[in-house]
Design a protein around this motif. Structure first.
Motif: not given
Lengths: 99, 265
Positions: B18-23, B26-27, B32-37, B79-84
């Motif tokens: 599930i976490a890997a699929a979250g990658l 998520v926007r 995404a980094a938290v999912c990978v962790v 920049g954290v706000d750089a959303a996809d």
């Protein structure tokens, strides 16, 4: 249940990492997908080591980790450099060579 | 595989998937980094279960500790706000990508399902001298040349990181004198010579978002950091002062409020 389940898990994680590389645009997230693929390979290697009773698989996984660390340093440095030049971390914006 | 391991696997594996699929979903890049962790820590647990405790520890230290922190550092830098962006530059890329990913998964799972594996031996014999020692014997015996090469690779990568992120100075470095003169020259435009005042400290509140009070009792706008002001996250000082006064009244009912500051405000 036997050890094959670990290999199934590794396959799924690898495919998810590859899909991330194909779908996402943010270069950093793409990079995380690559990391996920390397990690999935490591899981398969560790499982093979256990399956065959040979620790060489773990040594190989160790090498993968070290090379991945080196790769992350260079890759992230490239991303930072590109961001400085183009003010964007999106892989779609790096199309300067497009005619 | 023992019963405990089976339970652990079936608890951890779906969560990791599930976490890997979250990658994919998520926007924000930080999510995404938290999912990978999460996936990486799950893998570390699985390594320890799979009789590879050394790799499990290395996984936590190197991957979650160093690599992912590096990722977060770069995220903060970029920049954290750089959303996809959601616009597709290649038409149908999403569906083609999903199709290819599903195909890859099908191929890999099919290969694993088709292959016949030997009966599992287990590492009890190989790990008889403890796992790190056994690993070190192979690593520093059979693979010592590869180990040296990997060392060279690491040094090269560190140098490459330094060279690539090195920023060459385009202009001359401003001297202290030039900086001081620029400050004085900017005085007529409303800039000030002295450092900006620090944010206010109140009886109940001591935070960056509360303005300090000037000598005249009025809140000083520029004592709140500029970023907070732009975001509209600063708090008003009057609200805090009234709260403070009610508190003082509560503790000491006889005490008179300082009238002159009240009038000023």
């Amino acid at each position: 249940m036997d050890l094959v389940n670990y290999l199934y898990l590794a396959s799924i994680l690898f495919a998810l990492g590859a899909t991330t590389v194909l779908l996402r645009r943010n270069a950093i997230v793409v990079f995380m997908g690559v990391e996920l693929m390397l990690n999935a390979t490591n899981l398969a290697l560790v499982t093979f080591a256990r399956m065959h009773g040979d620790i060489t698989g773990q040594v190989l996984a160790f090498f993968v980790m070290v090379v991945a660390a080196a790769e992350v340093v260079v890759g992230l440095a490239i991303i930072v450099t590109i961001f400085r030049a183009r003010r964007s971390a999106s892989v779609d914006d790096v199309n300067l060579l497009k005619s | 595989m023992s019963g405990g391991e089976e339970v652990l696997f079936w608890v951890l594996a779906p969560l990791m998937v599930i976490a890997a699929a979250g990658l994919l979903v998520v926007r924000r890049a930080v999510h995404a980094a938290v999912c990978v962790v999460f996936v990486m820590i799950g893998l570390a647990v699985l390594y320890v279960v799979q009789e590879a405790p050394f790799l499990g520890i290395v996984q936590v230290v190197v991957y979650t500790g160093a690599v992912m922190m590096l990722f977060l550092f770069v995220l903060m830098l970029v920049g954290v706000d750089a959303a996809d962006s959601l616009t597709e530059t290649i038409r149908g890329q999403r569906w083609i990508g999903l199709l290819l990913g599903a195909g890859l998964a099908a191929v890999l799972l099919g290969v694993v399902a088709q292959a016949t594996f030997p009966p599992s031996v287990g590492l009890a014999q190989a790990n008889a001298v403890t796992n790190p020692v056994a690993l070190a014997r192979v690593l520093l015996g059979q693979y010592v040349v590869a180990m040296e090469v990997v060392g060279i690779l690491l040094v090269t990568a560190a140098l490459a990181g330094l060279v690539l992120t090195h920023r060459r100075r385009l202009g001359k470095k401003p001297t202290q004198r030039a900086l001081a003169e620029a400050k004085v020259a900017a005085l007529p435009t409303g800039r000030q010579l002295t450092p900006l005042p620090a944010p206010g400290v109140y009886a109940q509140n001591n935070a960056m978002d509360t303005p300090a009070l000037g000598p005249d009792g009025r809140p000083l706008e520029h004592s709140v950091p500029r970023v907070l002001r732009i975001r509209g996250q600063q708090r008003s000082a009057t609200e805090l002062l009234t709260a403070e006064e009610t508190l003082v009244q509560h503790i000491e009912p006889d005490r008179r409020t300082p009238d002159e500051t009240e009038e000023d405000r």
